[in-house]
Structure formats: structure tokens, C-alpha cells
Design a protein around this motif. Structure first.
Motif, mmCIF file in Angstrom:
data_model
loop_
_atom_site.group_PDB
_atom_site.id
_atom_site.type_symbol
_atom_site.label_atom_id
_atom_site.label_comp_id
_atom_site.label_asym_id
_atom_site.label_seq_id
_atom_site.Cartn_x
_atom_site.Cartn_y
_atom_site.Cartn_z
ATOM 1 N N ARG A 130 -6.982 -13.099 -9.896
ATOM 2 C CA ARG A 130 -7.599 -14.241 -9.212
ATOM 3 C C ARG A 130 -7.183 -14.328 -7.736
ATOM 4 N NH1 ARG A 130 -5.091 -19.359 -11.187
ATOM 5 N NH2 ARG A 130 -3.705 -18.898 -9.470
ATOM 6 N N ASP A 131 -5.880 -14.129 -7.472
ATOM 7 C CA ASP A 131 -5.322 -14.390 -6.136
ATOM 8 C C ASP A 131 -5.072 -13.138 -5.293
ATOM 9 O OD1 ASP A 131 -5.302 -17.026 -6.961
ATOM 10 O OD2 ASP A 131 -3.145 -17.068 -7.357
ATOM 11 N N GLY A 132 -4.967 -11.991 -5.931
ATOM 12 C CA GLY A 132 -4.642 -10.762 -5.217
ATOM 13 C C GLY A 132 -3.260 -10.252 -5.596
ATOM 14 N N ALA A 133 -3.021 -8.980 -5.326
ATOM 15 C CA ALA A 133 -1.798 -8.297 -5.759
ATOM 16 C C ALA A 133 -0.728 -8.339 -4.672
ATOM 17 C CB ALA A 133 -2.116 -6.860 -6.153
ATOM 18 N N GLU A 134 -0.304 -9.544 -4.319
ATOM 19 C CA GLU A 134 0.742 -9.697 -3.330
ATOM 20 C C GLU A 134 2.092 -9.301 -3.934
ATOM 21 O OE1 GLU A 134 0.473 -13.758 -2.055
ATOM 22 O OE2 GLU A 134 -1.653 -13.557 -1.597
ATOM 23 N N ASP A 135 3.000 -8.840 -3.071
ATOM 24 C CA ASP A 135 4.303 -8.353 -3.524
ATOM 25 C C ASP A 135 5.089 -9.382 -4.333
ATOM 26 O OD1 ASP A 135 3.779 -5.936 -2.375
ATOM 27 O OD2 ASP A 135 5.179 -6.183 -0.696
ATOM 28 N N ARG A 136 4.914 -10.646 -4.040
ATOM 29 C CA ARG A 136 5.702 -11.687 -4.716
ATOM 30 C C ARG A 136 5.475 -11.721 -6.226
ATOM 31 N NH1 ARG A 136 2.290 -16.282 -5.512
ATOM 32 N NH2 ARG A 136 0.384 -16.080 -4.288
ATOM 33 N N HIS A 137 4.396 -11.106 -6.687
ATOM 34 C CA HIS A 137 4.094 -11.110 -8.118
ATOM 35 C C HIS A 137 4.890 -10.065 -8.901
ATOM 36 C CE1 HIS A 137 0.846 -13.970 -7.788
ATOM 37 N NE2 HIS A 137 0.254 -13.240 -6.860
ATOM 38 N N PHE A 138 5.586 -9.168 -8.209
ATOM 39 C CA PHE A 138 6.172 -7.997 -8.866
ATOM 40 C C PHE A 138 7.666 -7.858 -8.612
ATOM 41 C CE2 PHE A 138 1.851 -7.042 -7.398
ATOM 42 C CZ PHE A 138 1.229 -6.792 -8.618
ATOM 43 N N ARG A 139 8.285 -7.041 -9.443
ATOM 44 C CA ARG A 139 9.628 -6.522 -9.200
ATOM 45 C C ARG A 139 9.434 -5.135 -8.603
ATOM 46 N NH1 ARG A 139 13.696 -8.717 -12.903
ATOM 47 N NH2 ARG A 139 12.645 -10.171 -14.282
ATOM 48 N N TYR A 140 10.219 -4.812 -7.599
ATOM 49 C CA TYR A 140 10.190 -3.447 -7.071
ATOM 50 C C TYR A 140 10.986 -2.556 -8.006
ATOM 51 C CZ TYR A 140 8.052 -4.764 -2.691
ATOM 52 O OH TYR A 140 7.170 -5.210 -1.751
ATOM 53 N N GLU A 141 10.415 -1.433 -8.371
ATOM 54 C CA GLU A 141 11.079 -0.444 -9.210
ATOM 55 C C GLU A 141 10.921 0.906 -8.530
ATOM 56 O OE1 GLU A 141 12.907 -1.202 -11.721
ATOM 57 O OE2 GLU A 141 12.199 -3.175 -12.321
ATOM 58 N N GLY A 142 11.360 1.946 -9.171
ATOM 59 C CA GLY A 142 11.185 3.276 -8.597
ATOM 60 C C GLY A 142 12.016 3.440 -7.342
ATOM 61 N N THR A 143 11.439 4.109 -6.336
ATOM 62 C CA THR A 143 12.132 4.376 -5.084
ATOM 63 C C THR A 143 11.328 3.802 -3.921
ATOM 64 O OG1 THR A 143 10.999 6.470 -4.648
ATOM 65 C CG2 THR A 143 12.971 6.576 -6.052
ATOM 66 N N LYS A 144 11.877 3.881 -2.727
ATOM 67 C CA LYS A 144 11.166 3.389 -1.541
ATOM 68 C C LYS A 144 9.945 4.241 -1.234
ATOM 69 C CE LYS A 144 15.139 1.276 0.603
ATOM 70 N NZ LYS A 144 16.055 1.216 1.728
ATOM 71 N N ARG A 145 9.906 5.462 -1.745
ATOM 72 C CA ARG A 145 8.795 6.374 -1.458
ATOM 73 C C ARG A 145 7.582 6.150 -2.356
ATOM 74 N NH1 ARG A 145 13.226 9.743 -1.773
ATOM 75 N NH2 ARG A 145 12.476 10.519 -3.752
ATOM 76 N N ASP A 146 7.760 5.459 -3.468
ATOM 77 C CA ASP A 146 6.634 5.300 -4.382
ATOM 78 C C ASP A 146 6.154 3.849 -4.422
ATOM 79 O OD1 ASP A 146 8.088 3.818 -6.414
ATOM 80 O OD2 ASP A 146 8.994 5.710 -7.026
ATOM 81 N N ARG A 147 5.113 3.635 -5.203
ATOM 82 C CA ARG A 147 4.499 2.305 -5.307
ATOM 83 C C ARG A 147 4.676 1.726 -6.708
ATOM 84 N NH1 ARG A 147 -1.043 4.286 -2.333
ATOM 85 N NH2 ARG A 147 -0.717 6.052 -3.716
ATOM 86 N N VAL A 148 5.767 2.124 -7.382
ATOM 87 C CA VAL A 148 6.018 1.645 -8.740
ATOM 88 C C VAL A 148 6.605 0.233 -8.680
ATOM 89 C CG1 VAL A 148 7.280 2.006 -10.892
ATOM 90 C CG2 VAL A 148 6.388 3.973 -9.630
ATOM 91 N N MET A 149 5.999 -0.647 -9.451
ATOM 92 C CA MET A 149 6.456 -2.028 -9.559
ATOM 93 C C MET A 149 6.482 -2.398 -11.035
ATOM 94 S SD MET A 149 4.776 -3.942 -6.373
ATOM 95 C CE MET A 149 5.141 -3.388 -4.725
#
Length: 172
Positions: A69-88
Motif C-alpha cells: 500500500r505505502d511502498g517498500a521504504e527501508d523502515r519496514h525491514f531489518r537489514y541482513e546480508g552484507t552492505k553489498r547486497d539487497r537482502v532484508m
């Protein structure tokens, strides 16, 4: 499927297709389906945990509805993986749950929902299943990034366009 034997483990090459699950105006949902599998990775996650952890699954699905509904803003996720990837991961740090769903966030308009499981270790790397879920998404992300740089795969609105089938290596 090809199998390469090494001293510690087998490496298998597996074909997969990134399937559209839901086309949205702000965010579309995709999930990988491996050759020979009946269900996508996200569908396998739901089927495995919906009866055992119904509140956690409901919380993750509710968060996905908000994101659609609102969009995939970063606040909705936990960062996982590494700084090089987009895994959340879901749920976000604002919510508590025993389950983690791992995903790729592509330009905040395309989510590729992977698999996940029970998070009862300090880090996902300490759990073989969770680590495999993240590594699978990291390998998919590498393939997609390479094809994005070559303009083979593009994001147009909330659509992931281009050949969405490829091969990744998975350790067994």
C-alpha cells in the motif's frame, strides 16, 4: 541439475525462475521457484509455518500488505546480508516474532520474497537453514545486479523485466 563434489560439500547448479506473485501499483511481489519444485520459496515458507506460527505469519503478511500500500521504504525491514547486497528481513525491528522472512528489495519497487524460518540464534549465520536462505538470495542478487548493469534486466515501474530464469550454485 549438476553436482560437483569437493572435500567438504557438494555444489549443485540449480535452475530457477523469479515468478510474479502479485503486481502492485507501488510494489510488486516476486519469489524464486527452483526447477522441479511445486511451490515458490515464499509459498514454501507460508506452508511450513502458517499452522505452527500463525501470529508470526499473520504479522509478516500484514507488513507485506502495508508495504504494498505505502511502498517498500527501508523502515519496514531489518537489514541482513552484507552492505553489498539487497537482502532484508521481515518483520522489522519494531516488531517481535520468532520467524524471519528473507527477501530482496530491488529499487524499493520490487520485492523478491525468499524463504526463512525460526530465528532462535543471535545471528542468522549460526543457523544452517537461515544462512542458506540468505546465501540463496545473495546469489540471486548477484545475478540480477549483473544483468541490471548490462541492461538485460530492468525495473519499469513495479515490473521486473527481462529473462527471469537463471542458474545459481547451491551448497548441499
Amino acid at each position: 541439475m549438476f553436482i560437483f563434489a569437493t572435500s567438504k560439500f557438494k555444489i549443485m547448479q540449480q535452475n530457477l525462475l523469479i515468478e510474479l506473485l502479485e503486481d502492485g501499483s507501488k510494489v510488486s511481489l516476486y519469489s524464486p521457484r527452483f526447477d522441479g519444485e511445486e511451490f515458490t520459496e515464499f509459498e514454501k515458507f507460508l506452508l511450513k509455518y502458517k499452522d505452527v506460527y500463525p501470529k508470526d505469519v499473520a504479522q509478516i503478511v500484514y507488513r507485506l500488505d502495508i508495504i504494498k500500500r505505502d511502498g517498500a521504504e527501508d523502515r519496514h525491514f531489518r537489514y541482513e546480508g552484507t552492505k553489498r547486497d539487497r537482502v532484508m528481513a521481515l518483520p522489522s525491528h519494531l516488531e517481535t516474532a520468532s520467524l524471519r522472512l528473507f527477501l530482496l528489495n530491488i529499487q524499493s519497487r520490487v520485492l523478491i520474497l525468499g524463504n526463512g524460518g525460526i530465528k532462535d540464534t543471535a545471528t542468522y549465520q549460526e543457523d544452517n537453514h537461515l544462512n542458506r536462505c540468505v546465501e540463496t538470495l545473495q546469489k540471486i542478487d548477484i545475478q540480477i545486479k549483473t544483468m541490471e548493469r548490462q541492461n538485460i534486466i530492468t525495473v519499469n515501474g513495479t515490473k521486473l523485466l527481462g529473462p527471469l530464469s537463471f542458474v545459481i550454485e547451491i551448497e548441499e
